[in-house]
Design a protein around this motif. Structure first.
Motif, PDB file in Angstrom:
ATOM      1  N   ARG A  67       1.909   0.768  -3.858  1.00 43.91           N
ATOM      2  CA  ARG A  67       2.854  -0.183  -3.260  1.00 43.91           C
ATOM      3  C   ARG A  67       3.733   0.441  -2.186  1.00 43.91           C
ATOM      4  NH1 ARG A  67       6.355  -2.126  -7.775  1.00 43.91           N
ATOM      5  NH2 ARG A  67       6.007   0.009  -8.538  1.00 43.91           N
ATOM      6  N   GLU A 226       2.993  -8.989  -0.053  1.00 44.98           N
ATOM      7  CA  GLU A 226       2.567  -7.666  -0.495  1.00 44.98           C
ATOM      8  C   GLU A 226       2.662  -6.684   0.667  1.00 44.98           C
ATOM      9  OE1 GLU A 226      -0.095  -7.683  -4.326  1.00 44.98           O
ATOM     10  OE2 GLU A 226      -1.261  -7.941  -2.511  1.00 44.98           O
ATOM     11  N   ARG A 229       1.135  -2.808   1.421  1.00 46.45           N
ATOM     12  CA  ARG A 229       0.336  -2.318   0.307  1.00 46.45           C
ATOM     13  C   ARG A 229      -0.771  -1.422   0.838  1.00 46.45           C
ATOM     14  NH1 ARG A 229      -0.988  -3.111  -4.920  1.00 46.45           N
ATOM     15  NH2 ARG A 229       0.685  -4.582  -5.238  1.00 46.45           N
TER      16      ARG A 229
END
Length: 249
Positions: A67, A226, A229
């Motif tokens: 992440r 996200e 990522r």
């Protein structure tokens, strides 16, 4: 040259003393900040032994997984050891008195991340003479006086940061006393990111503090659904390694 995006956004720099102020700890701060959208974390502890810094780096890397990118402050040996052990460590950020960036690039490889602190035209002139791709990021500052780095050079202010950032084609991240009010103007002035220390690490709620900085930076390659990522097998990582408004940085 690192495969990380050149829009670094909010760049968290850890501080164990500040992180312990509210009993959160470095791992708690990092987890909260990454959950809030921070996508690059520099593990910094000037007083730690190599063994302790390696353990902290490994714990941070394992906590954030894919992440966020994790880099080690100053210690090329620790970054290399962590990568050798299979932890997802993207690279290193070096100061002017640390090992040469050419050595770091050679040892880490072409796809790792190598950052460098620079705060004078002379520093930029040296970088300009390096082979292209040696340095991925310049940490430029301090923007304002800060207590998190007692031996910092004279503060640049916004104008000083702008002059240095405009003089190089290497992405520049602003560091040193950066407040929420500084974030948007610095981005508009060409900053590739803002490095935050106490504004997140010293916060009673580091997740909310980090979210405020991420919101102030705004959308971009480093933020979004996200955001940032890192895909499995990202070449910048070792193979096999699967609000404080007005607070200083």
């Amino acid at each position: 040259m690192s495969a990380l995006p050149e829009d670094f956004g909010v760049y968290l720099v850890t501080d164990g003393t500040l992180a312990d102020r509210h009993g959160v700890g470095v791992l708690g701060v990092v987890r909260a900040a990454v959950h809030a959208g921070v996508r690059i974390v520099q593990v910094r502890d000037k007083d730690a032994s190599a063994r302790d810094l390696l353990a902290l780096t490994a714990a941070v890397a394992d906590a954030v997984g894919d992440r966020a990118a994790v880099v080690v402050d100053d210690r090329l040996d620790v970054a290399l050891a962590a990568r050798h052990a299979g932890h997802r460590v993207a690279g290193v950020h070096l100061g002017q008195s640390d090992v040469p960036v050419t050595a770091a690039r050679s040892l880490l490889g072409p796809e790792a991340h190598v950052g460098l602190t620079a705060n004078t035209p002379e520093h930029l002139a040296v970088v300009a003479r390096l082979p292209r791709g040696t340095v991925d990021l310049l940490g430029v500052g301090v923007v304002h006086p800060t207590t998190t780095k007692a031996d910092h050079p004279p503060a640049l202010g916004h104008d000083g940061f702008v002059r240095l950032a405009a003089a190089t084609d290497v992405p520049c991240v602003a560091i040193g006393g950066v407040t929420l009010d500084d974030v948007a103007p610095l981005r508009a002035a060409g900053a590739a990111g803002v490095a935050i220390v106490s504004g997140v690490c010293a916060a009673a709620d580091p997740g909310s503090a980090a979210a405020a900085y991420v919101a102030a930076w705004g959308p971009g390659p480093g933020h979004g659904a996200e955001p940032g990522r890192l895909a499995a097998g990202d070449p910048s990582l070792p193979s096999g390694a699967s609000s404080h408004h007005g607070a200083e940085s």
